[in-house]
Scaffold this motif. Structure first.
Motif, PDB file in Angstrom:
ATOM      1  N   LYS A  47      -6.505   3.489  -0.821  1.00 23.27           N
ATOM      2  CA  LYS A  47      -5.545   2.232  -0.696  1.00 23.27           C
ATOM      3  C   LYS A  47      -5.667   1.183  -1.586  1.00 23.27           C
ATOM      4  O   LYS A  47      -4.455   0.674  -2.152  1.00 23.27           O
ATOM      5  CB  LYS A  47      -5.510   2.248   1.146  1.00 23.27           C
ATOM      6  N   ALA A  48      -6.845   0.719  -1.360  1.00 23.35           N
ATOM      7  CA  ALA A  48      -6.997  -0.304  -2.235  1.00 23.35           C
ATOM      8  C   ALA A  48      -6.730  -0.261  -3.830  1.00 23.35           C
ATOM      9  O   ALA A  48      -6.344  -1.077  -4.313  1.00 23.35           O
ATOM     10  CB  ALA A  48      -8.506  -0.828  -2.194  1.00 23.35           C
ATOM     11  N   GLY A  49      -7.314   0.820  -4.066  1.00 26.52           N
ATOM     12  CA  GLY A  49      -7.118   1.129  -5.693  1.00 26.52           C
ATOM     13  C   GLY A  49      -5.901   1.952  -6.144  1.00 26.52           C
ATOM     14  O   GLY A  49      -5.043   1.187  -7.140  1.00 26.52           O
ATOM     15  N   TYR A  50      -5.384   2.749  -5.265  1.00 30.70           N
ATOM     16  CA  TYR A  50      -4.103   3.228  -5.900  1.00 30.70           C
ATOM     17  C   TYR A  50      -2.803   2.986  -5.145  1.00 30.70           C
ATOM     18  O   TYR A  50      -1.829   3.234  -5.497  1.00 30.70           O
ATOM     19  CB  TYR A  50      -4.085   4.973  -5.584  1.00 30.70           C
ATOM     20  N   GLY A  51      -3.007   2.121  -4.244  1.00 29.81           N
ATOM     21  CA  GLY A  51      -2.060   1.526  -3.166  1.00 29.81           C
ATOM     22  C   GLY A  51      -1.037   2.592  -2.364  1.00 29.81           C
ATOM     23  O   GLY A  51       0.074   2.191  -1.949  1.00 29.81           O
ATOM     24  N   VAL A  52      -1.477   3.510  -2.138  1.00 22.22           N
ATOM     25  CA  VAL A  52      -0.967   4.463  -1.020  1.00 22.22           C
ATOM     26  C   VAL A  52      -2.046   5.161  -0.114  1.00 22.22           C
ATOM     27  O   VAL A  52      -3.269   5.076  -0.374  1.00 22.22           O
ATOM     28  CB  VAL A  52      -0.305   5.645  -1.892  1.00 22.22           C
ATOM     29  N   GLU A  53      -1.266   5.485   1.174  1.00 22.43           N
ATOM     30  CA  GLU A  53      -2.232   6.253   1.952  1.00 22.43           C
ATOM     31  C   GLU A  53      -2.475   7.474   1.258  1.00 22.43           C
ATOM     32  O   GLU A  53      -1.514   8.211   0.780  1.00 22.43           O
ATOM     33  CB  GLU A  53      -1.311   6.495   3.290  1.00 22.43           C
TER      34      GLU A  53
END
Ligand SMILES: [Zn+2]
Length: 495
Positions: free
Chosen positions: A269-275
């Protein structure tokens, strides 16, 4: 048929809806290859195999299944270190190059792992990819760089840590398990791959180089951080690379919920911005004779240990699949023996059916009776993979239905349906008994069979029954035919 699955994210059984209706993507946290697979590991991989087979056979989906190989972590490094006890016991001579030692150790156990899982009916060919962590170091570094640049991770003493407190300002940490943050001390760091929920703290995503350990250079914002990835970082980067995010299902044992999967979600979530994953599916623990399996209690078994006790791996598969994956599985030798008897009871019924039909005459007509049986079994499998109910339905049918009461058409249909069900259970053989007669049946079995024939002809049915039991216990079965009998190997399973 619609599939329902228990999702650890929502703690409820949900209708499974894949992102792409044509193809389901499953990622399974694979083995850490520093020793032989134990039966707790085997249960987790059998669960993943069951899931992908039910999705294919019952759900009619095409499946892309990935299982990673953790070939770098605390344990693989510990056991491949120069002078490590585990190494010296196994191989003796060692290289001065830590990378080489790590490769020797992990390649050996990786090969043995695939040999073991094939024995319990998991086909390596069903896996779309089996990525090794060390082949994805660049992708892991890329992920860490994004997280650091978003100020959700920081460097300290040559290592890089995920900043849990900072992350919690924008997202929830503790999606799979409730975490008590009362005692949480911001900035407290944990360096090990495994730690308890009570010790939640900033976790390591990149570990600074230590002497005699394999390492990779990592240039980040003008500084080199030689080191190696933290365990949790590995899966996040590999699934992103192989599947893209989000994807459908991530599987593992319940012990992986924390910290491995929780940290995986936070990093993704932090790196790729998705669940990263829509459905998190976990199998329950395995116990041995009612206790936690541990080396110190002397109840720790690898698959090989069981084979040395004369247990067939395929009976381990059948026994484990006889229990629901979300219940604790209590492994006992008696349980395996009972499962084997149950498996052979179905095998006998199949053999009796095969005896009664002539496959030269094609008969593919589905019949109502067998169609109902199939629908009932499939409905249980579709309902969160309820294998015990599916098998109970099969046994109710077999116990209440003499093979002679079925028409030839129904027997044809039954055999075909069982072949389909066997694509999930991998427990039965469909070679016609006569065709197996040529197979090297040992002389002592033939002798018992001959004695039984004589006992039958002299109407000593008790003795005949007794001899039949002996034959079954030795792993064979005897089928009465018009001309006498035919002996088959009950234990062989169709590949
Ligand atoms: Zn993993």
């Amino acid at each position: 048929m619609n599939i329902k699955l228990y999702n650890s994210l929502t703690r409820s059984i949900e209708n499974f809806i894949p992102i792409n209706s044509d193809e389901v993507k499953i990622y399974t946290c694979g083995p850490t290859v520093y020793s032989f697979a134990h039966i707790g590991n085997i249960r987790a991989f059998l669960f993943a195999d069951l899931l992908q087979r039910v999705l294919k056979i019952v759900g009619k989906y095409s499946v892309k299944w990935v299982m990673n190989i953790t070939n770098i972590d605390d344990k693989t490094i510990r056991d491949s270190k120069i002078g490590s006890e585990a190494w010296l016991k196994e191989w003796g001579d060692q290289s001065n190059d830590p990378h080489k030692n790590l490769n020797t150790l992990t390649n050996f156990y990786e090969n043995e792992f695939f040999r073991d899982i094939e024995k319990v009916g998991i086909k390596k060919n069903d896996l779309f990819a089996t990525p090794r962590a060390t082949d994805y170091i660049k992708q892991m570094q890329d992920l860490i760089a994004i997280i650091v640049n978003k100020k959700l991770a920081y460097a300290s003493d040559g290592s890089i840590y995920f900043n849990v407190n900072e992350y919690r300002k924008t997202d929830k940490y503790g999606k799979l398990l409730k975490i008590d943050f009362d005692n949480f001390k911001a900035g407290l760091r944990v360096d090990t791959d495994q730690y308890e929920r009570e010790n939640v703290s900033d976790f390591v995503v990149w570990k600074g180089k230590k002497e005699d350990e394999p390492f990779w250079d990592f240039y980040l914002n003008g500084t080199n951080y030689p080191g190696r990835p933290g365990w949790h970082t590995e899966c996040s980067a590999m699934k992103y690379e192989l599947f893209g995010l989000p994807f459908d299902i991530h599987t593992g044992g319940v012990d992986l919920k924390f910290p491995h999967h929780e940290d995986d979600i936070a990093q993704s979530k932090a790196g790729y911005g998705v669940e990263p994953t829509n459905y998190w599916c976990h199998n329950e623990f395995l116990e041995v004779e009612g206790s936690k399996m541990s080396k110190s209690l002397g109840n720790f078994f690898t698959l090989r240990d069981l084979e040395n006790k004369g247990i067939q791996p395929i009976d381990v598969r059948y026994a484990m699949l006889s229990a629901h994956y979300r219940t604790k599985y209590n492994f006992t030798i008696k349980g395996i023996e009972d499962a084997k008897k149950a498996r052979l009871r179905v095998q006998d019924y199949i053999y009796s059916g095969l005896e009664k039909i002539d496959f030269a005459v094609k008969n593919n007509e589905p019949t109502e009776k067998i169609n109902t049986l199939k629908n009932n079994i499939f409905a249980h499998l579709a309902d969160d993979l309820h294998t015990p109910k599916a098998l109970a339905t099969l046994f109710t049918f077999i116990n209440n239905t003499q093979i002679d009461s079925l028409s030839e058409c129904e027997i044809f249909d039954f055999i075909n349906v069982m072949k389909e069900i066997n694509e999930i259970f991998v427990a039965w053989n469909f070679a016609k008994p006569d065709a197996k007669k040529e197979n090297n049946i040992p002389a002592n079995i033939i002798q018992l069979a001959e004695q039984r024939l004589i006992a039958k002809q002299s109407k000593d049915f008790a003795a005949a029954d007794n001899l039949r039991k002996q034959i079954i216990e030795l792993g064979y079965n005897i089928i009465d035919t018009k001309d006498g009998y035919s002996v088959v190997c009950s234990l062989s399973v169709q590949k």
